[in-house]
Motif scaffolding. Structure first.
Motif, PDB file in Angstrom:
ATOM      1  N   PHE A  69     -15.085   8.653  -6.095  1.00  0.00           N
ATOM      2  CA  PHE A  69     -13.956   7.841  -6.561  1.00  0.00           C
ATOM      3  C   PHE A  69     -13.304   7.096  -5.401  1.00  0.00           C
ATOM      4  N   VAL A  70     -13.038   7.819  -4.314  1.00  0.00           N
ATOM      5  CA  VAL A  70     -12.398   7.204  -3.153  1.00  0.00           C
ATOM      6  C   VAL A  70     -13.307   6.136  -2.539  1.00  0.00           C
ATOM      7  N   ALA A  71     -14.591   6.397  -2.472  1.00  0.00           N
ATOM      8  CA  ALA A  71     -15.535   5.424  -1.912  1.00  0.00           C
ATOM      9  C   ALA A  71     -15.602   4.151  -2.757  1.00  0.00           C
ATOM     10  N   ALA A  72     -15.381   4.275  -4.056  1.00  0.00           N
ATOM     11  CA  ALA A  72     -15.501   3.133  -4.961  1.00  0.00           C
ATOM     12  C   ALA A  72     -14.199   2.353  -5.156  1.00  0.00           C
ATOM     13  N   ASN A  73     -13.061   2.895  -4.685  1.00  0.00           N
ATOM     14  CA  ASN A  73     -11.762   2.264  -4.933  1.00  0.00           C
ATOM     15  C   ASN A  73     -10.988   2.090  -3.638  1.00  0.00           C
ATOM     16  N   ALA A  74     -10.712   0.843  -3.280  1.00  0.00           N
ATOM     17  CA  ALA A  74     -10.028   0.540  -2.014  1.00  0.00           C
ATOM     18  C   ALA A  74      -8.614   1.100  -1.956  1.00  0.00           C
ATOM     19  N   ASP A  75      -7.993   1.352  -3.104  1.00  0.00           N
ATOM     20  CA  ASP A  75      -6.618   1.850  -3.147  1.00  0.00           C
ATOM     21  C   ASP A  75      -6.531   3.367  -3.313  1.00  0.00           C
ATOM     22  N   ALA A  76      -7.656   4.062  -3.198  1.00  0.00           N
ATOM     23  CA  ALA A  76      -7.708   5.492  -3.500  1.00  0.00           C
ATOM     24  C   ALA A  76      -7.438   6.377  -2.293  1.00  0.00           C
ATOM     25  N   ILE A  77      -6.898   7.557  -2.594  1.00  0.00           N
ATOM     26  CA  ILE A  77      -6.726   8.639  -1.620  1.00  0.00           C
ATOM     27  C   ILE A  77      -7.078   9.931  -2.341  1.00  0.00           C
ATOM     28  N   GLY A  78      -7.690  10.848  -1.613  1.00  0.00           N
ATOM     29  CA  GLY A  78      -8.063  12.132  -2.196  1.00  0.00           C
ATOM     30  C   GLY A  78      -8.170  13.184  -1.117  1.00  0.00           C
ATOM     31  N   MET A  81       6.070   8.400  -3.066  1.00  0.00           N
ATOM     32  CA  MET A  81       5.583   7.200  -2.391  1.00  0.00           C
ATOM     33  C   MET A  81       4.442   6.650  -3.246  1.00  0.00           C
ATOM     34  N   LYS A  82       4.595   5.443  -3.713  1.00  0.00           N
ATOM     35  CA  LYS A  82       3.635   4.886  -4.655  1.00  0.00           C
ATOM     36  C   LYS A  82       2.760   3.785  -4.076  1.00  0.00           C
ATOM     37  N   SER A  83       3.026   3.406  -2.821  1.00  0.00           N
ATOM     38  CA  SER A  83       2.242   2.352  -2.167  1.00  0.00           C
ATOM     39  C   SER A  83       1.938   2.740  -0.728  1.00  0.00           C
ATOM     40  N   PHE A  84       0.817   2.237  -0.233  1.00  0.00           N
ATOM     41  CA  PHE A  84       0.501   2.387   1.179  1.00  0.00           C
ATOM     42  C   PHE A  84       1.439   1.480   1.978  1.00  0.00           C
ATOM     43  N   SER A  85       1.485   1.656   3.290  1.00  0.00           N
ATOM     44  CA  SER A  85       2.370   0.856   4.138  1.00  0.00           C
ATOM     45  C   SER A  85       2.031  -0.636   4.096  1.00  0.00           C
ATOM     46  N   ASN A  86       0.798  -0.961   3.704  1.00  0.00           N
ATOM     47  CA  ASN A  86       0.403  -2.369   3.603  1.00  0.00           C
ATOM     48  C   ASN A  86       0.776  -2.990   2.254  1.00  0.00           C
ATOM     49  N   GLY A  87       1.440  -2.219   1.392  1.00  0.00           N
ATOM     50  CA  GLY A  87       1.893  -2.712   0.099  1.00  0.00           C
ATOM     51  C   GLY A  87       0.957  -2.450  -1.064  1.00  0.00           C
ATOM     52  N   ASN A 112      -3.659   4.991  -5.423  1.00  0.00           N
ATOM     53  CA  ASN A 112      -4.357   5.590  -6.549  1.00  0.00           C
ATOM     54  C   ASN A 112      -4.828   6.973  -6.089  1.00  0.00           C
ATOM     55  N   ALA A 113      -3.954   7.975  -6.230  1.00  0.00           N
ATOM     56  CA  ALA A 113      -4.238   9.317  -5.724  1.00  0.00           C
ATOM     57  C   ALA A 113      -5.011  10.149  -6.732  1.00  0.00           C
TER      58      ALA A 113
END
Length: 135
Positions: free
Chosen positions: A109-118, A46-52, A56-57
């Motif tokens: 990293f997660v706090a600085a990037n809206a597309d991040a997951i960790g 899965m390369k995108s969140f449900s919102n499209g 960035n894992a």
């Protein structure tokens, strides 16, 4: 027989006492994720969140949280997870999540990037990120 019961009970209690792994995203991300979706992200399925938004894992390069995460979320041991990604890399079919050196680095990293997951030890979570699951 009592020895086995006591040993089993102690193992169960010690496992329960261990800290959980928290999966975190940026607070601006309103995506809801379940365990299956998180596993798919970390397996490259899965390369995108449900919102499209593209995911960035990031993960950790070492530590207890790695083993807990791979076992409890992905369903693989740390060595199986590494072997899985080694095969995908070798065949040109994927790139693993970036491995950061510390839990604080993952949080930053997660706090600085809206597309991040960790993921981090749940005891290390700060207000700068949003927890979407504890495992």
């Amino acid at each position: 027989m009592k020895k086995y019961f006591v040993a089993g009970t102690l193992l169960a209690v010690s496992a329960a006492i261990q800290a959980e792994v928290a999966v975190i995203i940026n607070p601006s991300n309103n995506t809801a994720l379940d365990k299956e979706a998180i596993a798919k992200i970390y397996l490259g399925k899965m390369k995108s969140f449900s919102n499209g938004t593209k995911v960035n894992a990031v993960g950790l390069s070492s530590g207890d949280s790695v083993g807990k995460f791979t076992a409890n979320v992905v369903g693989k041991s740390s060595s199986q997870y590494k072997a899985y990604w080694s095969k995908l890399i070798f065949t040109g079919k994927g790139t693993p999540p970036e491995a950061l050196g510390s839990e604080q680095a993952v949080i930053d990293f997660v706090a600085a990037n809206a597309d991040a997951i960790g993921y981090v030890d749940s005891a290390k979570v700060t207000d700068s990120v949003k927890v979407v699951g504890k495992f």
